[in-house]
Motif scaffolding. Structure first.
Motif, PDB file in Angstrom:
ATOM      1  N   ASP B  73       0.816  -1.220   0.000  1.00 17.96           N
ATOM      2  CA  ASP B  73       0.000   0.000   0.000  1.00 17.96           C
ATOM      3  C   ASP B  73       0.850   1.271   0.000  1.00 17.96           C
ATOM      4  N   VAL B  74       2.135   1.107  -0.137  1.00 20.87           N
ATOM      5  CA  VAL B  74       3.044   2.248  -0.012  1.00 20.87           C
ATOM      6  C   VAL B  74       3.625   2.620  -1.380  1.00 20.87           C
ATOM      7  N   THR B  75       3.627   3.926  -1.678  1.00 19.80           N
ATOM      8  CA  THR B  75       4.266   4.400  -2.916  1.00 19.80           C
ATOM      9  C   THR B  75       5.751   4.620  -2.641  1.00 19.80           C
ATOM     10  N   VAL B  76       6.585   4.154  -3.545  1.00 22.14           N
ATOM     11  CA  VAL B  76       8.034   4.329  -3.385  1.00 22.14           C
ATOM     12  C   VAL B  76       8.554   5.187  -4.530  1.00 22.14           C
ATOM     13  N   ARG B  77       9.154   6.319  -4.194  1.00 22.69           N
ATOM     14  CA  ARG B  77       9.789   7.170  -5.214  1.00 22.69           C
ATOM     15  C   ARG B  77      11.296   7.080  -5.021  1.00 22.69           C
ATOM     16  N   ARG B  78      11.965   6.655  -6.070  1.00 15.90           N
ATOM     17  CA  ARG B  78      13.429   6.508  -5.979  1.00 15.90           C
ATOM     18  C   ARG B  78      14.141   7.567  -6.815  1.00 15.90           C
ATOM     19  N   PHE B  79      15.228   8.057  -6.270  1.00 19.29           N
ATOM     20  CA  PHE B  79      16.029   9.088  -6.934  1.00 19.29           C
ATOM     21  C   PHE B  79      17.485   8.619  -7.009  1.00 19.29           C
ATOM     22  N   GLU B  80      18.145   8.991  -8.084  1.00 18.89           N
ATOM     23  CA  GLU B  80      19.518   8.532  -8.276  1.00 18.89           C
ATOM     24  C   GLU B  80      20.475   9.250  -7.331  1.00 18.89           C
ATOM     25  N   THR B  81      21.444   8.522  -6.853  1.00 18.14           N
ATOM     26  CA  THR B  81      22.465   9.116  -5.983  1.00 18.14           C
ATOM     27  C   THR B  81      23.545   9.778  -6.839  1.00 18.14           C
ATOM     28  N   GLN B  82      24.213  10.754  -6.244  1.00 18.02           N
ATOM     29  CA  GLN B  82      25.401  11.334  -6.876  1.00 18.02           C
ATOM     30  C   GLN B  82      26.580  10.992  -5.974  1.00 18.02           C
ATOM     31  N   THR B  83      27.530  10.295  -6.528  1.00 20.37           N
ATOM     32  CA  THR B  83      28.743   9.991  -5.752  1.00 20.37           C
ATOM     33  C   THR B  83      29.930  10.373  -6.634  1.00 20.37           C
ATOM     34  N   ASP B  84      29.964  11.643  -7.009  1.00 19.59           N
ATOM     35  CA  ASP B  84      30.939  12.093  -7.994  1.00 19.59           C
ATOM     36  C   ASP B  84      32.104  12.845  -7.371  1.00 19.59           C
ATOM     37  N   THR B  85      32.329  12.645  -6.077  1.00 24.24           N
ATOM     38  CA  THR B  85      33.479  13.288  -5.437  1.00 24.24           C
ATOM     39  C   THR B  85      34.484  12.200  -5.050  1.00 24.24           C
ATOM     40  N   PRO B  86      35.771  12.548  -4.944  1.00 22.53           N
ATOM     41  CA  PRO B  86      36.765  11.517  -4.629  1.00 22.53           C
ATOM     42  C   PRO B  86      36.613  10.951  -3.215  1.00 22.53           C
ATOM     43  N   GLY B  87      35.930  11.675  -2.359  1.00 26.31           N
ATOM     44  CA  GLY B  87      35.726  11.164  -0.996  1.00 26.31           C
ATOM     45  C   GLY B  87      36.920  11.347  -0.074  1.00 26.31           C
ATOM     46  N   ILE B  88      37.901  12.134  -0.518  1.00 33.37           N
ATOM     47  CA  ILE B  88      39.106  12.311   0.309  1.00 33.37           C
ATOM     48  C   ILE B  88      38.782  13.083   1.592  1.00 33.37           C
ATOM     49  N   TRP B 111      32.724  17.461   5.079  1.00 33.71           N
ATOM     50  CA  TRP B 111      32.588  16.036   5.399  1.00 33.71           C
ATOM     51  C   TRP B 111      31.192  15.540   4.981  1.00 33.71           C
ATOM     52  N   MET B 112      30.189  16.327   5.305  1.00 32.15           N
ATOM     53  CA  MET B 112      28.823  15.920   5.013  1.00 32.15           C
ATOM     54  C   MET B 112      28.562  15.797   3.509  1.00 32.15           C
ATOM     55  N   ASN B 113      29.149  16.694   2.721  1.00 30.67           N
ATOM     56  CA  ASN B 113      28.814  16.747   1.292  1.00 30.67           C
ATOM     57  C   ASN B 113      29.784  15.973   0.404  1.00 30.67           C
ATOM     58  N   ASP B 114      30.749  15.288   1.010  1.00 29.42           N
ATOM     59  CA  ASP B 114      31.740  14.568   0.214  1.00 29.42           C
ATOM     60  C   ASP B 114      31.437  13.077   0.170  1.00 29.42           C
ATOM     61  N   SER B 115      30.183  12.747   0.072  1.00 29.18           N
ATOM     62  CA  SER B 115      29.814  11.339  -0.059  1.00 29.18           C
ATOM     63  C   SER B 115      28.506  11.310  -0.820  1.00 29.18           C
ATOM     64  N   LEU B 116      27.607  10.466  -0.362  1.00 32.36           N
ATOM     65  CA  LEU B 116      26.289  10.396  -1.010  1.00 32.36           C
ATOM     66  C   LEU B 116      25.587  11.753  -1.030  1.00 32.36           C
ATOM     67  N   ARG B 117      25.089  12.159  -2.185  1.00 36.40           N
ATOM     68  CA  ARG B 117      24.172  13.298  -2.287  1.00 36.40           C
ATOM     69  C   ARG B 117      23.050  12.886  -3.236  1.00 36.40           C
ATOM     70  N   VAL B 118      21.874  13.441  -3.052  1.00 40.95           N
ATOM     71  CA  VAL B 118      20.739  13.039  -3.874  1.00 40.95           C
ATOM     72  C   VAL B 118      19.973  14.292  -4.278  1.00 40.95           C
ATOM     73  N   PHE B 142      22.834  10.599   7.932  1.00 42.90           N
ATOM     74  CA  PHE B 142      23.023  10.600   6.485  1.00 42.90           C
ATOM     75  C   PHE B 142      22.635  11.930   5.841  1.00 42.90           C
ATOM     76  N   TRP B 143      23.216  12.165   4.671  1.00 40.89           N
ATOM     77  CA  TRP B 143      22.962  13.398   3.918  1.00 40.89           C
ATOM     78  C   TRP B 143      21.471  13.569   3.653  1.00 40.89           C
ATOM     79  N   THR B 144      20.785  12.473   3.348  1.00 43.14           N
ATOM     80  CA  THR B 144      19.356  12.577   3.039  1.00 43.14           C
ATOM     81  C   THR B 144      18.600  13.219   4.196  1.00 43.14           C
ATOM     82  N   THR B 145      18.969  12.857   5.407  1.00 47.57           N
ATOM     83  CA  THR B 145      18.294  13.418   6.578  1.00 47.57           C
ATOM     84  C   THR B 145      18.772  14.844   6.833  1.00 47.57           C
TER      85      THR B 145
END
Lengths: 436, 414
Positions: B73-88, B111-118, B142-145
């Motif tokens: 009964d739940v709608t799921v909306r998925r969005f692509e992640t961006q992991t385009d930083t070196p993560g250093i 630190w917060m923005n150098d990993s998963l972003r959506v 997590f960044w999403t939160t």
């Protein structure tokens, strides 16, 4: 039509980022297809390292795919990583090229007016770039006039936009709840100075003005809320100075730290009066946000603040007028300042020594010897030789995984050593006190 | 719909935002979000999951297709992640954080923005946030939160799943907690920790998390399916250093012979056996179904929870539901709290204590297992799904009655 906004962006907490988010939200709500490119990774769809000729070159290539580009302009975005005058001139030239490959609107937030005044070539190239833009906007008439004159622009090139046109409320809280959540007394008269802590914002002036109010019940309080943007020595010094001042002035409280958009607005709701004692500024988004919540404003008469301040605001010329205005809105009289540095200096050596110790003992500040210990310096990537900074940056990046943990550990050791030294010096002072 | 306040106004859509979502996703917070979504949908709420296309929280690779789908009964909306930083920055600053260093605000944001972003998810909430009655975010780190929590804080309900860890002390999280409309905590220790670290909003509640126990277990079938005939200890979850997995392996390596035990494990991550631990002493089931995990719990002589970073620890409660005693890391305040309240397990404060506990299991599995007796009652009494669901439902009704919701734009909440 696909549009691109070039700007610092959320979740970074930054006045221009906040402004841009609201413009993007309004554009998208109106059905426009707007994407965002930010200089650092963020919630934007794209990110690109800007601030140099290379960065501007990349932006030109990227912008070709868009029908319109809106650039939130401030010096660091264009020139932040430039190595010298020649590169800055190249950036001006490339900005002109950008304006020729697509329709570019420049939202000028800050600009360095000394540059065109002292460098005719910069003035000429800046003129060419700004004249080629589809639109150049500022927020106040004094800025409009200054920008037009500085770059010798044709009348009408620079237009005004309402700074707060896209601003909306970020909180629905009540004053009572806001104060409770922020730890602010419910019955206080609350002055607020909020934003990034920088000397030119003059938050110290508001604190000193509070100290001059004749407030026997201690009802008036001033909260200085915000932190430094980067760890620059000048900014660190000013933060420390402000912190020390707030500790000495009864009713003043410094709240350094990260402030989200929502918390920013919550502070406005909690405040009785916003105090903006800026030494210099062109326009202020804080004033615009205060207007949303009908918070009275006291601001100094610098830049375009007088033009921007909402009706009923008090625009003051100097520190005396600032203190008088604060006294008036709080329903108090002016008294004698107590925290003025020159005021209560004792004549006896031991008392002076004690005073110095008391003032230095601000909870975390290290004594002199410990202060001489600095964190491990990282190798500079600056060089006047072409290509060398890029090579140095590459080397720094490649070796960071090895160097940084060691340097970080060393910093930790230094921090602990500072703490130990501080304790040792306190112990020595204690023993010396016993001997006296 | 249950009988709880059936006539109440449940108009508007509730969005729940976990960084990952799906049947193959292993993670306590993700499980809580999934459970909550379905509980709310069963009570008549329109529920949407706003999440990423990622399954793996190390790579954040887009493995699920982007777009809209249904999960019951739940709608799921998925969005692509961006992991385009070196993560250093993430790595270097993360190491400094773990070493106890204080990061500047600029470093914290880096630190917060150098990993998963959506970006897609963030802009979806920017565009449609006003049309959601509430936006429930979990977990806090997590960044999403962090990023989404800044868009509509007046509609945001945080389920932080907070642990006492270095990241929890970062300044950037202060406004996320203080500015939320409300906070759901999973346990008393989590709420107490949050009170120590943050200035909290007026609306906070310890809601717990629903634990759905199966009608029956099949321990014999599990043993038969995997050819296990002696006593074994079990661990289910992420096989990571941060979850105490290497500590468990090390202790097990030292006692497995004398204790006569095997270690059975399921979940994600590399098992990575240490030298000196024969491969045949450790059985890795990989990712397993809920039924298979429950059967493993029932068949085990003891369930081990080696993680010090737990905000609720569902698997401990699932073990008790299966009648199995628990050996848990005492450094986890919440698990210690569960153990003290239930009396159905033991905790260890050192490697030596863990080894002794494992030795006791091996010495007399039945005697050790008797300790589990009060465990099931504890789970049923405190974490019954109907009771938890009614509680969350009522809190949402109470806390969001004034939020209203703007008319939905295309692609947003209905």
């Amino acid at each position: 039509m696909t549009e691109l906004m070039v700007t610092p962006y959320a979740p970074y907490r930054d006045g221009i980022a906040n402004y841009a988010v609201q413009e993007v939200a309004a554009a998208r709500a109106a059905g426009r297809d707007m994407e965002v490119l930010s200089p650092l990774p963020s919630a934007a769809q794209h990110h690109l390292r800007l601030g140099s000729a290379l960065g501007m070159g990349r932006l030109i290539r990227f912008a070709r795919g868009y029908d319109r580009v809106v650039l939130q302009l401030y010096p660091e975005l264009l020139f932040g990583a430039c190595r010298g005058r020649r590169e800055r001139l190249a950036v001006w030239g490339l900005l002109r090229v950008l304006c020729s490959v697509t329709k570019v609107e420049l939202r000028v937030h800050e600009i360095e007016y000394d540059e065109p005044a002292g460098d005719p070539q910069a003035r000429r190239l800046g003129h060419a770039a700004l004249s080629a833009a589809a639109a150049v906007t500022v927020h106040t008439e004094p800025e409009q006039q200054r920008l037009t004159e500085a770059f010798d622009l044709a009348p009408g090139t620079v237009t005004l936009v309402d700074h707060g046109i896209n601003f909306s409320r970020r909180t629905e809280t009540t004053r009572e709840d806001a104060r409770a959540s922020l730890g602010v007394p419910a019955d206080a008269f609350v002055f607020l100075s909020i934003g990034f802590v920088q000397r030119h914002k003059g938050f110290d002036r508001g604190v000193r003005a509070l100290d001059r109010l004749d407030d026997p019940d201690g009802r008036a309080r001033i909260y200085v809320v915000g932190d430094i943007r980067i760890d620059h020595p000048d900014l660190l010094d000013y933060r420390e100075e402000l912190d020390s001042l707030c500790r000495r002035v009864g009713g003043a409280e410094f709240r350094p730290g990260y402030v989200s958009d929502e918390e920013f607005d919550r502070w406005l709701v909690a405040a009785d009066c916003l105090v903006l004692p800026y030494r210099e500024i062109w326009s202020s988004s804080v004033i615009e946000r205060a207007g949303i919540y009908d918070v009275p404003v006291i601001a100094t008469d610098v830049g375009g603040l007088a033009a921007q301040a909402p009706a009923g605001s008090r625009v003051v010329a100097d520190d005396d007028a600032l203190a008088a205005a604060m006294a008036e809105v709080a329903g108090l009289a002016l008294g004698a300042e107590t925290a003025r540095d020159a005021a209560d200096v004792p004549r006896e050596q031991a008392a002076i020594q004690r005073l110095i110790r008391e003032r230095a003992d601000d909870g975390g500040r290290a004594p002199l010897e410990a202060d001489r210990l600095h964190h491990t310096p990282r190798a500079s990537t600056d060089s006047a030789r072409p290509g060398i900074p890029q090579v140095k940056r590459l080397i720094a990046r490649v070796t960071a995984w090895q160097v940084e943990p060691v340097a970080g550990h060393l910093d930790e050791v230094i921090d602990r050593l500072r703490t130990d030294l501080r304790h040792l010096e306190e112990r020595i002072a204690d023993l010396e006190g016993r001997n006296d | 719909m249950t009988d709880s306040d059936a006539d109440a106004d449940r108009s508007g859509t509730i969005a729940l935002v976990p960084p990952r979502y799906g049947p193959e996703v292993v993670g306590g917070a993700e499980a809580v979000i999934s459970e909550t979504a379905h509980m709310l949908a069963a009570r008549g709420w329109e529920v949407e999951i706003l999440t990423t296309c990622a399954r793996d929280h190390f790579t954040w690779a887009n493995e699920y297709p982007a777009g809209t789908s249904r999960d019951g009964d739940v709608t799921v909306r998925r969005f692509e992640t961006q992991t385009d930083t070196p993560g250093i920055h993430r790595k270097v600053l993360g190491d400094r954080l773990l070493s106890g260093a204080k990061l500047t605000l600029a470093e914290q944001q880096l630190w917060m923005n150098d990993s998963l972003r959506v970006s897609g998810l963030w802009h979806h909430v920017l565009d449609h946030g006003a049309s959601y009655r509430a936006i429930v975010l979990a977990p806090y780190m997590f960044w999403t939160t962090f990023a989404v929590g800044q868009i509509r804080p007046e509609r945001t309900i945080l389920m932080p799943c907070l642990h006492d860890e270095p990241a929890a002390y970062l300044d950037i999280y202060q406004p996320l907690f203080s500015g939320a409309r409300g906070i759901f905590f999973l346990s008393d220790p989590e709420a107490e920790l949050a009170e120590r670290l943050f200035r909290l909003p007026a609306r906070t509640e310890v809601v717990g998390s629903a634990i759905t126990l199966p009608d029956r277990y099949d321990p014999d079938g599990f043993r038969a399916r995997h050819g296990i005939d002696g006593p074994f200890i079990y661990y289910a979850g992420r096989r990571e250093w941060a979850k105490g997995w290497t500590e468990l392996l090390d202790a097990f390596r030292r006692v497995h012979r004398s204790a006569g035990l095997r270690l059975v494990t399921s979940g994600v991550g590399e098992v990575d056996l240490p030298p000196g631990l024969p491969a045949d002493r450790v059985l890795d089931l990989g990712f397993v179904s809920d039924d298979e995990r429950n059967d493993a719990m029932a068949a085990a002589a003891a369930y081990v929870q080696p993680s010090a970073l737990e905000s609720f620890s569902r698997t401990v409660l699932e073990a008790w539901g299966a009648g199995t005693p628990v050996i848990a890391n005492d450094a986890s305040e919440v698990v210690r709290w569960h153990v003290q309240r239930s009396g159905a397990g033991v905790t260890y404060r050192s490697q030596r204590e863990l080894m002794e506990a494992l030795a006791l299991v091996g010495a007399d599995p039945d005697a050790f297992g008797a300790m589990a007796a009060p465990g099931r009652d504890y789970v049923v009494e405190h974490y019954d799904p109907t009771r938890i669901g009614d509680r969350v439902d009522q809190l949402l009704l109470d806390w969001t009655s004034g939020t209203g919701s703007a008319p939905a734009a295309e692609g947003g909440a209905r």
